[in-house]
Structure formats: structure tokens, C-alpha cells
Design a protein around this motif. Structure first.
Motif, PDB file in Angstrom:
ATOM      1  N   SER A  11      37.517  34.011  31.619  1.00  0.00           N
ATOM      2  CA  SER A  11      36.277  33.103  31.215  1.00  0.00           C
ATOM      3  C   SER A  11      36.125  32.882  32.658  1.00  0.00           C
ATOM      4  CB  SER A  11      36.495  31.781  29.948  1.00  0.00           C
ATOM      5  OG  SER A  11      38.267  31.150  30.857  1.00  0.00           O
ATOM      6  N   ASP A  12      37.364  32.861  33.547  1.00  0.00           N
ATOM      7  CA  ASP A  12      36.614  32.398  34.624  1.00  0.00           C
ATOM      8  C   ASP A  12      36.668  33.699  35.745  1.00  0.00           C
ATOM      9  OD1 ASP A  12      36.959  29.940  34.609  1.00  0.00           O
ATOM     10  OD2 ASP A  12      39.161  29.973  34.355  1.00  0.00           O
ATOM     11  N   ASP A  13      37.447  34.742  35.400  1.00  0.00           N
ATOM     12  CA  ASP A  13      37.496  36.097  36.523  1.00  0.00           C
ATOM     13  C   ASP A  13      37.062  37.099  35.738  1.00  0.00           C
ATOM     14  OD1 ASP A  13      37.286  37.477  39.151  1.00  0.00           O
ATOM     15  OD2 ASP A  13      38.921  37.376  38.776  1.00  0.00           O
ATOM     16  N   PRO A  14      35.506  37.318  35.001  1.00  0.00           N
ATOM     17  CA  PRO A  14      35.375  38.482  34.004  1.00  0.00           C
ATOM     18  C   PRO A  14      35.969  39.932  34.600  1.00  0.00           C
ATOM     19  CG  PRO A  14      33.611  37.671  35.051  1.00  0.00           C
ATOM     20  CD  PRO A  14      34.379  36.766  35.637  1.00  0.00           C
ATOM     21  N   LEU A  15      35.909  40.086  35.692  1.00  0.00           N
ATOM     22  CA  LEU A  15      36.087  41.282  36.965  1.00  0.00           C
ATOM     23  C   LEU A  15      36.923  41.640  36.526  1.00  0.00           C
ATOM     24  CD1 LEU A  15      33.146  42.029  39.524  1.00  0.00           C
ATOM     25  CD2 LEU A  15      33.071  42.182  36.820  1.00  0.00           C
ATOM     26  N   ASP A  46      27.351  41.845  28.923  1.00  0.00           N
ATOM     27  CA  ASP A  46      28.617  43.129  29.450  1.00  0.00           C
ATOM     28  C   ASP A  46      29.424  42.235  30.012  1.00  0.00           C
ATOM     29  OD1 ASP A  46      28.177  45.246  28.500  1.00  0.00           O
ATOM     30  OD2 ASP A  46      26.493  45.644  30.497  1.00  0.00           O
ATOM     31  N   LEU A  47      29.660  41.412  31.012  1.00  0.00           N
ATOM     32  CA  LEU A  47      29.837  40.644  31.199  1.00  0.00           C
ATOM     33  C   LEU A  47      30.193  39.355  30.422  1.00  0.00           C
ATOM     34  CD1 LEU A  47      27.860  39.493  34.415  1.00  0.00           C
ATOM     35  CD2 LEU A  47      29.768  40.605  34.851  1.00  0.00           C
ATOM     36  N   TRP A  48      29.533  38.953  29.913  1.00  0.00           N
ATOM     37  CA  TRP A  48      30.068  38.207  28.515  1.00  0.00           C
ATOM     38  C   TRP A  48      31.305  38.244  27.423  1.00  0.00           C
ATOM     39  CZ3 TRP A  48      28.775  33.616  28.846  1.00  0.00           C
ATOM     40  CH2 TRP A  48      27.350  32.875  29.364  1.00  0.00           C
ATOM     41  N   LEU A 307      26.053  42.660  39.141  1.00  0.00           N
ATOM     42  CA  LEU A 307      24.715  41.784  38.218  1.00  0.00           C
ATOM     43  C   LEU A 307      26.005  40.351  38.418  1.00  0.00           C
ATOM     44  CD1 LEU A 307      23.791  41.763  36.071  1.00  0.00           C
ATOM     45  CD2 LEU A 307      25.108  42.417  34.422  1.00  0.00           C
ATOM     46  N   ALA A 308      27.576  40.113  38.618  1.00  0.00           N
ATOM     47  CA  ALA A 308      27.647  39.276  38.394  1.00  0.00           C
ATOM     48  C   ALA A 308      27.165  37.769  39.899  1.00  0.00           C
ATOM     49  CB  ALA A 308      29.063  39.388  38.253  1.00  0.00           C
TER      50      ALA A 308
END
Length: 320
Positions: A11-15, A46-48, A307-308
Motif C-alpha cells: 500500500s505504501d510503495d506499490p511499484l 492497475d495501481l490499486w 501514472l503514479a
């Protein structure tokens, strides 16, 4: 095959859980079709997914991506409709099916060289649309189409306020609403010229007082713009909401809702029939999605970083 997938959740660093590498080619059950992906587009979904929203740990590793356009084994050029209904639904509006899912939730997604989907989820791609343009339609543009016309009931001559300009749904809504004969207003923090270029009649600073109240508000931002959306509506106006990128717990402003008899309407994705109408609309009118940038599949991390960061004007596309 080369694919872009989630190896875990953060949740903090999705990448940090985003991987680009080799994955098995998809299995193709009876009634499904394999599609060689030519282009796919990114969405906030996609980020979610990388944060673990809507995706179970047991499904990992999961190839990301909802949207795609490509070619079947027999050479047909197709657009993928990503809403997968449950076998128990028995037809009808698949967005109301409680057992529905999107590609990249229960089934492997589109950010790969191949994707398998139910055969009835494939819609012919018109020659007038490039693969990149076609890949932008099934989520962001379809969501905007359903919000405006199916759920929002937009009529020519009405005034619609679209919260935001840069995102995929908001930018699509500006283009579609303008073409439908509405007066289009949008809000933004820093993309005024982009909103005007898309066709908005006026673009205002986020939260600004408007010249007059509007008939319809298209809301995808959530907490940051909710109060402004509610208070911008005329008596009897409609607010259609399909997302909450800044948080889903806004103040309800119930006094405004009941005193002015406002309608608050939820909307999610769209049906295959609506996607067909949207494709026909684009083909007949010349409307095309605004594409911010295109990336090779192997360079998907750069697209996700963009995107982020939030500095996007339209859609981000992966070329396969």
C-alpha cells in the motif's frame, strides 16, 4: 511470454511489487479465445491492484491490465471487453452481476504478449482505429460513456461539470459530452490548456465558484472534490460517481442532497453493448482518445511511474 505482473502487495510503495518478466502463456478454456496483444492501456485500477485492492493473495502472481486490442489466431483484429460475468448471471447487464470481475482480478490481465478472454468479450476493431487508440476505450472511455449517457442521462444543451481534466475518464468525458451537444465545464489544478484543447467550454480552478449551477456532475476524484460537486448542482441535478482517487470517505453534505432533491448515482465500467456503441460513435465521428505517451511493454515500469506521479494528460499505452 513477456508480461507485467504483481508479485505481491504494497500500500505504501506499490511499484516495489511490480515485475516485468517471463510468465506462462495463458490457458484457453472452452468458449474462450487467445488474443495476441498489440496494445494495452494503463488505468488507476492497475495501481490499486498493486496495493492489494480487489485482488486476493492466492491469485498472485497476477498479470496486470484490463484494456487491450490485438489479433486472434485467425487474423481478426479485436478489442477486449474486460468485464467478465459469472456463469450464474444468465445474461443481462453484466455490470450488475455481483459475481463479475475484471481481467487482472480473477483472470490474468492484458499486459502481456497474449491474453485469454471469453469469446463473447471480443468486439471487432474498426480499421479506422489504431491498436493504441482502440486499447484506450474499454475502461476509461467506456466508464465515461456510461456515466454520461446511461447513468447520467445527459441531454443536448445541458451543462455538465467534470471534476478533473488529466485522467483517462475525465478527459474522455470532456470529449464525449462536448460532442453530445452539452455545455462542458471542467476543473483542474494545472491542466487548463489541456482541458480546453479537449473541447471544454471553460476550465476552472479546483473548487472555484462557477458562473451558475449545473445539471450534471461527473465525479471520479472523491474526497477532494465531493463538496464542490454537490454544491455545484442545480435543484434536481444529478451527480454520477465512478471512483474516488483521493479517498472514498467524503462528507455527505446530506442537507444539500435532500433539500435540493439531488440524485447521487453510482456507475461502474460498462457493458459490451455500450462498448460497441462507443466504438461505433468513435468510428462515425472521428473522435479519438487523447494519448499522453506510449511505452514498450518491457519499459512498463516507466509508464507506471508516470501514472503514479499523476502528471498525465489522457491515456498511457503499452505497445506489445
Amino acid at each position: 511470454m513477456l508480461a507485467v505482473f504483481a508479485s505481491g502487495f504494497s500500500s505504501d510503495d506499490p511499484l516495489s511489487v511490480l515485475e516485468v518478466g517471463d510468465r506462462p502463456a495463458p490457458e484457453v478454456p472452452t468458449g474462450w479465445t487467445a488474443v495476441r496483444v498489440k496494445a494495452a492501456s494503463l488505468n488507476h485500477h492497475d495501481l490499486w491492484s498493486l496495493r492489494g485492492v480487489g485482488l486476493k493473495e492466492s491469485a498472485l502472481p497476477m498479470i496486470l491490465g484490463c484494456d487491450a486490442a490485438g489479433v486472434t489466431a485467425d487474423g481478426a483484429e479485436v478489442i477486449v471487453h474486460s468485464v467478465i460475468g459469472s456463469p450464474q448471471a444468465g445474461g443481462g447487464d453484466e455490470t450488475f452481476d455481483p459475481g463479475r470481475s475484471l481481467l487482472s482480478e480473477k483472470h490474468q490481465g492484458t499486459f502481456a504478449e497474449w491474453v485469454a478472454v471469453p469469446s463473447h468479450n471480443l468486439i471487432p476493431k474498426p480499421a479506422a482505429l489504431s491498436f493504441a487508440q482502440a486499447a484506450c476505450l474499454p475502461t476509461a472511455w467506456l466508464t465515461a460513456y456510461r456515466m454520461l449517457f446511461t447513468r447520467g442521462g445527459l441531454q443536448p444543451g445541458e451543462t455538465v461539470l467534470i471534476q478533473g481534466t488529466g485522467g483517462g475518464v475525465a478527459s474522455a468525458a470532456i470529449v464525449l459530452a462536448r460532442h453530445a451537444g452539452a455545455r462542458v465545464w471542467a476543473t483542474t489544478r494545472d491542466k487548463v490548456e489541456f482541458g480546453l484543447d479537449l473541447g471544454a467550454h471553460a476550465v476552472f480552478e479546483s473548487g472555484a465558484k462557477l458562473p451558475h449551477r449545473v445539471d450534471l456532475v461527473i465525479e471520479t476524484v472523491g474526497k477532494a472534490t465531493w463538496a464542490h460537486s454537490v454544491r455545484s448542482l442545480r435543484p434536481g441535478g444529478r451527480l454520477v460517481v465512478s471512483g474516488a482517487t483521493t479517498g472514498g470517505q467524503p462528507g455527505a453534505d446530506l442537507n444539500h442532497v435532500f433539500f435540493r432533491q439531488l440524485s447521487v448515482i453510482g456507475s461502474t465500467m460498462g457493458t459490451a453493448a455500450e462498448l460497441r456503441r462507443l466504438i461505433d460513435m468513435c468510428e462515425a465521428t472521428g473522435l479519438r482518445p487523447a494519448i499522453d505517451a506510449e511505452f514498450e511493454l518491457a519499459d512498463a515500469r516507466s509508464a507506471f511511474e508516470r501514472l503514479a506521479a499523476g502528471d498525465v494528460r489522457g491515456k498511457l499505452v503499452l505497445r506489445v
